[in-house]
Design a protein around this motif. Structure first.
Motif, PDB file in Angstrom:
ATOM      1  N   VAL A 294       0.856  -1.190   0.000  1.00 41.09           N
ATOM      2  CA  VAL A 294       0.000   0.000   0.000  1.00 41.09           C
ATOM      3  C   VAL A 294       0.893   1.240   0.000  1.00 41.09           C
ATOM      4  CG1 VAL A 294      -1.908   1.185   1.148  1.00 41.09           C
ATOM      5  CG2 VAL A 294      -1.637  -1.292   1.435  1.00 41.09           C
ATOM      6  N   ALA A 295       0.911   1.967  -1.108  1.00 36.60           N
ATOM      7  CA  ALA A 295       1.771   3.148  -1.196  1.00 36.60           C
ATOM      8  C   ALA A 295       0.995   4.395  -0.790  1.00 36.60           C
ATOM      9  CB  ALA A 295       2.290   3.297  -2.619  1.00 36.60           C
ATOM     10  N   GLY A 296       1.721   5.391  -0.300  1.00 35.03           N
ATOM     11  CA  GLY A 296       1.062   6.627   0.135  1.00 35.03           C
ATOM     12  C   GLY A 296       0.154   6.340   1.324  1.00 35.03           C
TER      13      GLY A 296
ATOM     14  N   GLY B   8     -13.713   6.926   0.944  1.00 37.18           N
ATOM     15  CA  GLY B   8     -12.928   7.618  -0.075  1.00 37.18           C
ATOM     16  C   GLY B   8     -13.366   7.247  -1.473  1.00 37.18           C
ATOM     17  N   PRO B   9     -12.869   7.996  -2.469  1.00 35.66           N
ATOM     18  CA  PRO B   9     -13.267   7.769  -3.864  1.00 35.66           C
ATOM     19  C   PRO B   9     -12.877   6.368  -4.365  1.00 35.66           C
ATOM     20  CG  PRO B   9     -11.886   9.746  -3.643  1.00 35.66           C
ATOM     21  CD  PRO B   9     -11.886   9.073  -2.321  1.00 35.66           C
ATOM     22  N   PRO B  10     -13.478   5.917  -5.459  1.00 35.46           N
ATOM     23  CA  PRO B  10     -13.167   4.596  -6.008  1.00 35.46           C
ATOM     24  C   PRO B  10     -11.690   4.453  -6.352  1.00 35.46           C
ATOM     25  CG  PRO B  10     -15.037   5.572  -7.164  1.00 35.46           C
ATOM     26  CD  PRO B  10     -14.497   6.626  -6.260  1.00 35.46           C
ATOM     27  N   GLY B  11     -11.172   3.258  -6.156  1.00 35.11           N
ATOM     28  CA  GLY B  11      -9.823   2.937  -6.613  1.00 35.11           C
ATOM     29  C   GLY B  11      -8.692   3.506  -5.788  1.00 35.11           C
ATOM     30  N   THR B  12      -9.000   4.027  -4.591  1.00 35.38           N
ATOM     31  CA  THR B  12      -7.946   4.657  -3.785  1.00 35.38           C
ATOM     32  C   THR B  12      -7.248   3.669  -2.851  1.00 35.38           C
ATOM     33  OG1 THR B  12      -9.755   5.430  -2.393  1.00 35.38           O
ATOM     34  CG2 THR B  12      -8.726   7.054  -3.823  1.00 35.38           C
ATOM     35  N   GLY B  13      -7.672   2.415  -2.866  1.00 29.36           N
ATOM     36  CA  GLY B  13      -6.939   1.417  -2.084  1.00 29.36           C
ATOM     37  C   GLY B  13      -7.640   0.967  -0.807  1.00 29.36           C
ATOM     38  N   LYS B  14      -8.956   1.143  -0.739  1.00 32.29           N
ATOM     39  CA  LYS B  14      -9.672   0.746   0.487  1.00 32.29           C
ATOM     40  C   LYS B  14      -9.639  -0.781   0.676  1.00 32.29           C
ATOM     41  CE  LYS B  14     -13.369   3.049  -0.917  1.00 32.29           C
ATOM     42  NZ  LYS B  14     -12.778   3.690  -2.129  1.00 32.29           N
ATOM     43  N   THR B  15      -9.901  -1.493  -0.412  1.00 31.80           N
ATOM     44  CA  THR B  15      -9.878  -2.955  -0.327  1.00 31.80           C
ATOM     45  C   THR B  15      -8.457  -3.432  -0.024  1.00 31.80           C
ATOM     46  OG1 THR B  15     -11.606  -2.983  -2.003  1.00 31.80           O
ATOM     47  CG2 THR B  15     -10.499  -5.065  -1.573  1.00 31.80           C
TER      48      THR B  15
END
Ligand code: ATP
Length: 270
Positions: free
Chosen positions: A19-21, A57-64
């Motif tokens: 997980v970056a950032g 958060g918005p789609p594709g930001t790494g929640k999963t």
């Protein structure tokens, strides 16, 4: 709909290194890892461990990705389900899926339950039916509320749920003892995008013309998922052109394609 990653030989363990950032979000979920690994430290002092945490958060930001990394770091099973799986489901099926999921999870504690797109079941009752019938969605939501109340704070099960629409969620879900904590997962800034490129370029054969600073500057507004897409798309373009390694121009072409896609996406939604 349910994944039990730990027992699947094909699924590689995901950790915070993937997980970056997202440094603030990572810091916050580190506490959850500690709840799972060292629960006695908290319960011994009489503290109640949170049961439910929302990743917003918005789609594709790494929640999963972040939820999987929590399970990976704590080395516990990961059970998952998506709110959108319940769309157009037969009467009673949604509620029984939720019941089964919690039943399975409680037998494998400590563990994580992850509910993706919780807004699909969890939007405020009595508004905007998006499932076959609104009643069926409400049944599923009610079952979820019952399950959240039915296990103790210190039972070793922590439920993470993802949404990009916390504003439309039924307030009952956000009450104390349910999803009473929120962690924001934002779109990446310049430096974070650079780190995300670094993660996704690891397996890609690039030539010396490729510079991560440049790529990060060319991709404002991109999510982590968009960046993963750019890296793969660039490699496909290079391969199609018979190249031995992926060059800067392949990345700029890939970025242009993704921007084209993003523009279409925003036209559809506005
Ligand atoms: P959605 O809301 O659409 O379900 P999400 O926030 O759950 O999206 P993920 O499914 O976790 O997003 O991200 C999709 C993919 O994008 C990940 O599997 C990963 O390859 C890449 N990705 C997203 N964010 C990051 C990140 N911060 N670091 C590295 N890779 C990322």
């Amino acid at each position: 709909a349910q994944v039990y990653d730990k027992s699947s030989p094909n699924s590689k363990k995901i950790t915070f290194r993937d997980v970056a950032g997202l440094s603030e979000a990572k810091q916050e979920v580190e506490e959850i890892v500690d709840f799972l690994k060292n629960s006695n430290k908290y319960t011994g002092l009489g503290a109640k461990i949170p049961k439910g945490v929302l990743l917003v958060g918005p789609p594709g930001t790494g929640k999963t990705l972040l939820a999987k990394a929590v399970a990976g770091e704590a080395d516990v099973p990961f059970f998952s389900i998506s709110g959108s799986d319940f769309v157009e489901m037969f009467v009673g099926v949604g509620a029984s899926r939720v019941r089964d999921l919690f039943h399975q999870a409680k037998e494998k504690y400590p563990c994580i339950i992850f509910i993706d797109e919780i807004d699909a079941v969890g939007r405020a009752r009595g508004k905007n039916p998006i499932m076959g019938t609104n009643d069926e969605r409400e049944n599923t939501l009610n079952q979820l509320l019952t399950e959240m109340d039915g296990f103790g704070s210190n039972s070793g099960v922590i439920v993470l749920a993802a949404t990009n629409r916390v504003d439309i969620l039924d307030k009952a879900l956000l009450r104390a003892g349910r999803f009473d904590r929120q962690i924001n997962v934002e779109l990446p800034e310049l430096n974070d995008r650079k780190e995300i490129f670094a993660v996704h370029l690891q397996d890609i054969k690039t030539d010396s013309s490729v510079n991560m600073d440049f790529l990060a500057r060319q991709s404002p507004g991109f999510s982590g998922a968009d960046i993963a897409n750019v890296c793969n798309e660039a490699a496909l373009i290079a391969a199609r052109n018979g190249k031995e390694s992926v060059q800067k121009e392949d990345f700029t072409n890939a970025i242009d394609r993704i921007i084209g896609g993003l523009e279409k996406r925003s036209k559809v939604t506005t």
